[in-house]
Structure formats: C-alpha cells, structure tokens
Design a protein around this motif. Structure first.
Motif, short mmCIF file in Angstrom:
data_model
loop_
_atom_site.label_atom_id
_atom_site.label_comp_id
_atom_site.label_asym_id
_atom_site.label_seq_id
_atom_site.Cartn_x
_atom_site.Cartn_y
_atom_site.Cartn_z
N MET A 85 18.36 7.72 -22.43
CA MET A 85 19.18 6.84 -21.57
C MET A 85 20.67 7.06 -21.83
N ALA A 86 21.40 7.11 -20.74
CA ALA A 86 22.85 7.25 -20.89
C ALA A 86 23.43 5.98 -21.51
N GLU A 87 24.48 6.19 -22.34
CA GLU A 87 25.13 5.02 -22.94
C GLU A 87 25.86 4.23 -21.87
N GLU A 88 25.96 2.93 -22.07
CA GLU A 88 26.71 2.12 -21.11
C GLU A 88 27.65 1.17 -21.82
N PHE A 89 28.87 1.04 -21.26
CA PHE A 89 29.80 0.01 -21.70
C PHE A 89 29.80 -1.09 -20.64
N HIS A 90 30.08 -2.31 -21.07
CA HIS A 90 29.99 -3.45 -20.16
C HIS A 90 31.33 -4.17 -20.08
N GLY A 91 31.74 -4.49 -18.86
CA GLY A 91 33.00 -5.20 -18.70
C GLY A 91 33.02 -6.00 -17.43
N TYR A 92 34.24 -6.37 -17.01
CA TYR A 92 34.43 -7.12 -15.77
C TYR A 92 35.33 -6.29 -14.87
N ALA A 93 34.81 -5.95 -13.69
CA ALA A 93 35.54 -5.05 -12.80
C ALA A 93 35.92 -5.74 -11.49
N ALA A 94 37.01 -5.26 -10.89
CA ALA A 94 37.34 -5.62 -9.51
C ALA A 94 36.64 -4.62 -8.61
N PHE A 95 36.12 -5.09 -7.50
CA PHE A 95 35.38 -4.21 -6.58
C PHE A 95 36.13 -3.96 -5.28
N ASP A 96 37.14 -4.76 -5.01
CA ASP A 96 37.94 -4.58 -3.79
C ASP A 96 39.26 -5.34 -3.97
N LYS A 97 40.09 -5.32 -2.91
CA LYS A 97 41.42 -5.92 -2.95
C LYS A 97 41.44 -7.42 -3.24
N GLU A 98 40.30 -8.09 -3.05
CA GLU A 98 40.25 -9.52 -3.35
C GLU A 98 40.56 -9.76 -4.83
N GLY A 99 40.22 -8.76 -5.65
CA GLY A 99 40.56 -8.86 -7.07
C GLY A 99 39.70 -9.83 -7.87
N ILE A 100 38.54 -10.19 -7.35
CA ILE A 100 37.62 -11.05 -8.11
C ILE A 100 36.87 -10.15 -9.09
N LEU A 101 36.83 -10.55 -10.37
CA LEU A 101 36.20 -9.71 -11.39
C LEU A 101 34.75 -10.12 -11.62
N LYS A 102 33.88 -9.12 -11.61
CA LYS A 102 32.45 -9.38 -11.80
C LYS A 102 31.91 -8.41 -12.84
N PRO A 103 30.80 -8.80 -13.52
CA PRO A 103 30.23 -7.92 -14.54
C PRO A 103 29.92 -6.54 -13.98
N TYR A 104 30.20 -5.53 -14.78
CA TYR A 104 30.01 -4.14 -14.33
C TYR A 104 29.75 -3.27 -15.57
N SER A 105 28.79 -2.36 -15.44
CA SER A 105 28.50 -1.43 -16.54
C SER A 105 28.81 -0.01 -16.10
N TYR A 106 29.27 0.80 -17.04
CA TYR A 106 29.59 2.19 -16.68
C TYR A 106 29.26 3.13 -17.83
N THR A 107 29.13 4.39 -17.49
CA THR A 107 28.86 5.42 -18.49
C THR A 107 30.20 5.96 -18.99
N PRO A 108 30.48 5.82 -20.29
CA PRO A 108 31.78 6.29 -20.80
C PRO A 108 31.81 7.80 -20.91
N LYS A 109 33.02 8.36 -21.04
CA LYS A 109 33.15 9.79 -21.29
C LYS A 109 32.46 10.11 -22.62
N PRO A 110 31.92 11.31 -22.80
CA PRO A 110 31.34 11.66 -24.11
C PRO A 110 32.43 11.57 -25.19
N LEU A 111 32.04 11.17 -26.40
CA LEU A 111 32.99 11.06 -27.50
C LEU A 111 33.40 12.45 -27.95
N GLY A 112 34.69 12.80 -27.72
CA GLY A 112 35.19 14.12 -28.13
C GLY A 112 35.50 14.16 -29.61
N ASP A 113 35.76 15.38 -30.12
CA ASP A 113 36.07 15.58 -31.55
C ASP A 113 37.25 14.75 -32.03
#
Ligand code: ZN
Ligand code: ZN
Length: 349
Positions: free
Chosen positions: A1-29
């Motif tokens: 399973m891909a790693e996921e970080f969890h936060g609160y994102a805006a989805f459009d110009k309304e600017g209301i923040l809702k829970p959102y998960s995303y796959t972070p960049k791989p951890l570089g050296d």
C-alpha cells in the motif's frame, strides 16, 4: 500500500477545508519527514485557498509555518536526528548551488519548490506526479536544507509565526541594516506588523506604528513603538510628513491612499511592500520624485532564517498567538478572515 499523509484541503475557490489524504513524494537521501505538531495560519494560506493571487492547484493543503518532530530522515542527512524539534517555512526545496542560492537568496532559487500549491521536480527539474502540500496536516516531507532547528527557548506554537511572518518582516530590516538613528514606520498592526515593530525596536530604531484608527495605540507602544500615528487623523499625518527613513507596509490594497504613505518618507527613503493584496496597487509616479525607492520582499534565505531565530531568542521576541485545534481549521481561517486574530492563529495537532 502506498503511504498516505492526512490533512485538510481546499477543493475549490470557496476555500472550505475538508479532510484529504495524499501520497507524499518518496523520501530522498537528503529529505526529512516531519510529524507536525503545530502550523500557523498565514495570510498567504487564505489567498491560496481562494485562488486570490492566481489559480490554485486543487485539492490544496496549505500552511507554511510548520513545527514538529523529525520522524524519518534520508541516509545523507547529518544535521538532524530523529525526534529533533524542527520548523519548515515557505519552501521545501532549493537547489543550494545556483546563482541565487550562492548569494543566500534560496527563496529566489529557480528550482525552488514552495511548501504548498507547487509540484516536486526531479533532478532534471521536470515536474513529477507529487504535489507539494503544506502543514494543515499530520506529516510533511522537505529537503533538509529547508528544515530548521527550533531553539529550545521558543515554544513550538510560538515558533510557527516566526517561520513566515517573522522572517518576512525581519529580512528587509536586516537588509537595510536598521539600527540606532534610523526612523522606521510600520503600517498595519496585525500578524506581520506586531512582529515588525518588535524587530525594529530591538534593533535600536525609532519606530512609528501606523494604523487607521487609535484602537491599537497602547498595544503598539507596548510592543516597542516610540510613536503612534493615526493615519486617519490629518494632524498626525502632517506631523510625520517626510520623517521616516523606511516604511514597511503590512496592509493596504487598491483602495489605499499610497501617496499618503509615500509622503511620510524622507528624501531618498524606501517603502517596502510586505502585505500582498490580490489586485495591483496605485502609486502615482510623482510620489517617487524625491528619489523614493519602492521594493518588495519574499520571505528569506536559510541564513536569514537562522539569524531571525537567534535574534528572537536573544531579544525575547515572540508573536502573540491564539491556539486552535487542527480539526477546527475552518474556525481558525474564519478568525483570520474576519480580522479577529490577535495576532496569529496557530493550529495544534
Ligand atoms: Zn506566509
Ligand atoms: Zn538554487
């Protein structure tokens, strides 16, 4: 399973923040992964969630006044240990070897990646699939050159606003070598202004706090201002005409009377624009005629960040903050939007 970080994102110009998960960049050296404990709410976050300056890449997790603990680090990271308390400001990457990085202007690096509303690039500078997301979240990854140790004297919550608001107001004063004998004006006593007043006062300058009413007079004097100018009072405006070497404007927009501020500056003085309104601002050409310079600024480089934190410890400078739980992020944003913040809101995980 891909790693996921969890936060609160805006989805459009309304600017209301809702829970959102995303796959972070791989951890570089040379990267660090930070478990976020606190994140300040900056004016830039508000512009971004509502696409105020330019179109935002949605969904967008904002926040670039981030403090937390090192959770993981790449194999080439030597300056940080797991568990160290660290901060991340407005950028998560600069190349460290271009002309700008070489003269300490990491914030102007052509390969830089902003903390949010940006995309990570590969070694050749080609955009990757990994979006850069900010600190209204549980974790973040950044290049170790864009991560800073937080001095033990500064609490995590109080450190947050220093990482953007603090640095942004410190840098122009440092650049202009402000000190004893200088007369500095600070327009706007808010999230940025209340720090700018403290820096300039501790640098030894004679500080005039400039506001649109008398309401913040006592607070400004308490923060270290020598004088207070009510910009709505013609007598006050007259009293300070041609009296200031340098003015930092932290507020003002297209409806502001910029000529009034320009008139406060001495011949050959400087106006530094710090607050960035969405629309262009009108400054008449004749206002420049006394060899007045107008300049902009963008956060600061790595050395500036270190200098700023050291100065804050040495002179006991702290932001005035109100803490809000991360889950109530929309309430926090509303407090800033409605001008209710005294003076910076910090989200707490
Ligand atoms: Zn900011
Ligand atoms: Zn660079």
């Amino acid at each position: 399973m891909a790693e996921e970080f969890h936060g609160y994102a805006a989805f459009d110009k309304e600017g209301i923040l809702k829970p959102y998960s995303y796959t972070p960049k791989p951890l570089g050296d040379e990267d660090i992964e930070v478990e976020i404990s606190h994140c300040g709410i900056c004016g830039s976050d508000l512009h971004t969630i509502r696409s105020g300056w330019f179109p935002t890449i949605y969904p967008a997790i904002v926040g670039h006044e981030i403090v937390g603990k090192v959770l993981k680090k790449g194999s080439k990271v030597t300056d940080f240990n797991i568990g160290d308390r660290v901060g991340i400001g407005c950028q998560v990457y600069s190349c460290g070897k271009c002309d700008e990085c070489n003269v300490g202007y990491n914030q102007l690096c052509s390969k830089m990646v902003f903390t949010y509303n940006d995309v990570w690039k590969d070694a050749e500078g080609v955009p990757t699939q990994y979006q850069a997301h900010g600190g209204y979240a549980d974790k973040i990854r950044a290049h170790s050159d864009s991560v800073f140790h937080i001095p033990k004297e500064i609490s995590s919550a109080e450190a947050c606003p220093l990482l953007c608001a603090g640095l942004t107001t410190f840098l122009p004063l440092k650049h202009h070598k402000v000190g004893p004998g200088n007369k500095v004006g600070i327009v706007g006593i808010g999230g940025l202004g209340h720090l700018a007043i403290q820096w300039a006062a501790k640098m030894g300058a004679e500080v005039t706090a400039i506001s649109q009413s008398d309401k913040k007079r006592d607070e400004a004097i308490k923060l270290g201002a020598t004088h207070f100018m009510n910009a709505s009072d013609p007598n006050d405006v007259k009293k300070f005409t041609h009296s200031l070497d340098i003015i930092l404007t932290t507020s003002g927009d297209s409806n502001t009377d910029w000529t009034k501020y320009m008139n406060l500056i001495k011949n050959r003085g400087t106006l530094v624009l710090i607050g960035l309104p969405d629309a262009p601002i009108p400054i008449p050409a004749f206002a420049f005629m006394r060899f007045i310079k107008v300049e902009g600024t963008l956060t600061g480089g790595s050395q500036d960040m270190k200098d700023m934190l050291e100065f804050a410890v040495k002179h006991n400078i702290r932001p005035l903050i109100q803490k809000v739980p991360m889950k109530d992020v929309n309430e926090g944003v509303k407090m800033v939007l409605n001008g209710k913040a005294r003076y910076r809101i910090v989200l707490e995980n």
